[in-house]
Design an enzyme around this catalytic site. Sequence first.
Site, PDB file in Angstrom:
ATOM      1  N   ASN A  53       0.839  -1.200   0.000  1.00  0.00           N
ATOM      2  CA  ASN A  53       0.000   0.000   0.000  1.00  0.00           C
ATOM      3  C   ASN A  53       0.875   1.250   0.000  1.00  0.00           C
ATOM      4  OD1 ASN A  53      -0.445   1.909   2.542  1.00  0.00           O
ATOM      5  ND2 ASN A  53       0.175  -0.105   3.319  1.00  0.00           N
ATOM      6  N   ARG A  54       0.364   2.281  -0.626  1.00  0.00           N
ATOM      7  CA  ARG A  54       0.995   3.595  -0.548  1.00  0.00           C
ATOM      8  C   ARG A  54      -0.109   4.647  -0.363  1.00  0.00           C
ATOM      9  NH1 ARG A  54       2.651   2.103  -6.072  1.00  0.00           N
ATOM     10  NH2 ARG A  54       1.214   3.008  -7.619  1.00  0.00           N
ATOM     11  N   TYR A  55      -0.951   4.397   0.629  1.00  0.00           N
ATOM     12  CA  TYR A  55      -2.104   5.268   0.890  1.00  0.00           C
ATOM     13  C   TYR A  55      -1.697   6.716   1.145  1.00  0.00           C
ATOM     14  CZ  TYR A  55      -6.003   1.953   1.230  1.00  0.00           C
ATOM     15  OH  TYR A  55      -7.000   1.067   0.942  1.00  0.00           O
TER      16      TYR A  55
ATOM     17  N   PHE B 180      -1.731   8.279   4.270  1.00  0.00           N
ATOM     18  CA  PHE B 180      -2.592   8.840   5.325  1.00  0.00           C
ATOM     19  C   PHE B 180      -3.843   9.541   4.781  1.00  0.00           C
ATOM     20  CE2 PHE B 180       1.174   9.485   8.486  1.00  0.00           C
ATOM     21  CZ  PHE B 180       1.098   8.138   8.842  1.00  0.00           C
TER      22      PHE B 180
ATOM     23  N   SER C 134       5.489   5.253   8.869  1.00  0.00           N
ATOM     24  CA  SER C 134       4.884   4.949   7.573  1.00  0.00           C
ATOM     25  C   SER C 134       5.849   5.331   6.452  1.00  0.00           C
ATOM     26  CB  SER C 134       3.569   5.729   7.402  1.00  0.00           C
ATOM     27  OG  SER C 134       3.099   5.614   6.073  1.00  0.00           O
TER      28      SER C 134
ATOM     29  N   ASN D 206       5.036   5.983   3.459  1.00  0.00           N
ATOM     30  CA  ASN D 206       4.303   6.650   2.381  1.00  0.00           C
ATOM     31  C   ASN D 206       4.100   8.142   2.572  1.00  0.00           C
ATOM     32  OD1 ASN D 206       3.877   4.085   1.079  1.00  0.00           O
ATOM     33  ND2 ASN D 206       2.321   3.665   2.634  1.00  0.00           N
ATOM     34  N   THR D 207       4.660   8.713   3.630  1.00  0.00           N
ATOM     35  CA  THR D 207       4.617  10.160   3.862  1.00  0.00           C
ATOM     36  C   THR D 207       6.048  10.684   3.868  1.00  0.00           C
ATOM     37  OG1 THR D 207       2.578  10.036   5.156  1.00  0.00           O
ATOM     38  CG2 THR D 207       3.945  11.990   5.467  1.00  0.00           C
TER      39      THR D 207
ATOM     40  N   LYS E  29       5.231   3.753  17.176  1.00  0.00           N
ATOM     41  CA  LYS E  29       5.233   2.701  16.156  1.00  0.00           C
ATOM     42  C   LYS E  29       6.456   2.884  15.274  1.00  0.00           C
ATOM     43  CE  LYS E  29       2.253   0.255  12.915  1.00  0.00           C
ATOM     44  NZ  LYS E  29       0.868   0.080  12.435  1.00  0.00           N
TER      45      LYS E  29
ATOM     46  N   SER F 212       5.969  -4.093  14.005  1.00  0.00           N
ATOM     47  CA  SER F 212       6.489  -2.918  13.322  1.00  0.00           C
ATOM     48  C   SER F 212       5.476  -2.481  12.273  1.00  0.00           C
ATOM     49  CB  SER F 212       7.799  -3.267  12.616  1.00  0.00           C
ATOM     50  OG  SER F 212       7.558  -4.258  11.609  1.00  0.00           O
ATOM     51  N   ASN F 213       5.834  -1.416  11.549  1.00  0.00           N
ATOM     52  CA  ASN F 213       5.055  -0.950  10.411  1.00  0.00           C
ATOM     53  C   ASN F 213       5.409  -1.788   9.169  1.00  0.00           C
ATOM     54  OD1 ASN F 213       3.421   0.803   8.770  1.00  0.00           O
ATOM     55  ND2 ASN F 213       3.888   2.472  10.173  1.00  0.00           N
TER      56      ASN F 213
ATOM     57  N   TYR G 178      -3.768  -7.611  10.225  1.00  0.00           N
ATOM     58  CA  TYR G 178      -4.614  -6.881   9.276  1.00  0.00           C
ATOM     59  C   TYR G 178      -4.626  -7.621   7.941  1.00  0.00           C
ATOM     60  CZ  TYR G 178      -6.174  -3.010   6.203  1.00  0.00           C
ATOM     61  OH  TYR G 178      -6.821  -2.233   5.273  1.00  0.00           O
TER      62      TYR G 178
END
Length: 516
Positions: free
Chosen positions: A136-138, A140, A261, A263-264, A305, A335-336, A408
């Site tokens: 995923n590269r949502y 946030f 994360s 992705n930010t 996290k 972990s993430n 998840y």
Amino acid sequence: MLKGKKLKLLLGMVAGGYIIKTPECYDVIEQNVILPLSHHLPPEFSHKCALWMIKLKIPPRNDTYKPNMLRTTVFGMHFDNPIGLAAGFDKDCEAVSGLQRLGFGFIEVGSVTPLPQSGNEQPRLFRLLEDQAIINRYGFPSKGAEAAAKCLSPWSIPFIRVQVEQVPDYDQFKQFVKENEFNTPSPPLEQEEFSQGYQKTFQIKSKFFQSLIESYLLPSTCKLGINLGINKTTNNPTNDYCIGIEKLGEFSDYIVINVSSPNTPGLRDLQRKNQLEKMLRHISRRVKNKNKAFQDTACRAFLLKISPDLTDEYLKEVIDVVMNPSFGVGGIIVSNTTVSRPDSLVNSNKNELGGLSGPPLKNLSTEMIKKVYRLTDGTIPIIGCGGVSCAEDAYEKIRAGASLIQLYTGLVYNGLGLVRRMKTDLCKLVGRDGFINVQMAVGADVPDVTNKTFKDIFKSFEKFHRSFIPLPPNPLIGSVIEPPISGFYDESPNEKRDSDSAIKENDQDHSLSEED
């Protein structure tokens, strides 16, 4: 044409969910109908459908199985079991009540950012079916802290459990709902339905009303964590986290500061020692001095996290900061997702940018749990996350040092019934290794750690069980487990005398109360 196909699949999923009355039956249709159908939908649309179904409470309630063997205490809170839902599934806190019914010991919602933002461009979620993994590269995506607070506000109201001795009339029922401010339509039943229900269940009228309250009004004992992120365009990440704490802290049992994360842009840089110290110092001071309302609520701790991609050098720096009591960090989530790509990946989506989760992350995450457990000497609670798809995966992380675990991606490929199956199988694994309780297995594969806290916990645990109640039955042999009275913790002669005298005092207190 595609829209029509999507609609048919969605209606099939909803209809299948509603006709199932028991978790076991729902599990069968989920494995054979719902999951195969959902894997034909675009990943993000499928995710939204699943969230919508849970929000409407279509899956049957599945939180009644609470074995003593899995009950644990972490952050000063009691958890029915150590299995939790990781952040990312319910990003905007919209389906909390539905998620809390599914058998988790705790759920974590978010990541929530202070201001609304759309996240990265689609497509941004990719299945790796052959690898049972997800990338995923949502970035946030969030409706913001204000919207999340509105969704969570009913959970800040204390709920009252009542035992009904006689049938109240409809007006009394409406007044009961109004006085206790339950998060439910007012009223949940029309007068005619209410009256018919009592006529049909006249012989068990109090049970009817009690089950009505428990099904519609009373919340689960499942704990709630809120994961906080930062806005992509922010110039002050520390302030973003403080805003999240102030707006959402009162609704949570714990708060997570997500600095990992992938992705930010720039977020993982906050794990560097100087930046992390500066940020945590400011957050702890803000919480203590300017946010008394947060301190007075149920929130017990804030957690950090971290990334599985930290080098040993950077990891040690992070742990040095976490171990500083002045920063008030109550635990670590390990972990993430990872930006690394194991050679074992097969699916063509393996080269997509973003964070990888699922079984390919399992070993990396578990090894990092062991490292963190050693560096902290087992004194900081760890939530293990990454690659958990069955009870064996969860137990491996617990033995590596995790007090709680999260999953998840495992739900995407195994369905919601995975939680119930994991609880049953986890009991068998704990009993197989001769442990009375899952908490005893924490760190069992890291023998070089001397955890005094662990020993203290089980001195109290043993005294409690010897003095008041029989030990829980062993699920493997169907008989009562005899506690290993000697040898399961080191105890000096003086400590043993104190323990025995405490037990005698408790026995005397018990006999007095029975005479009274």
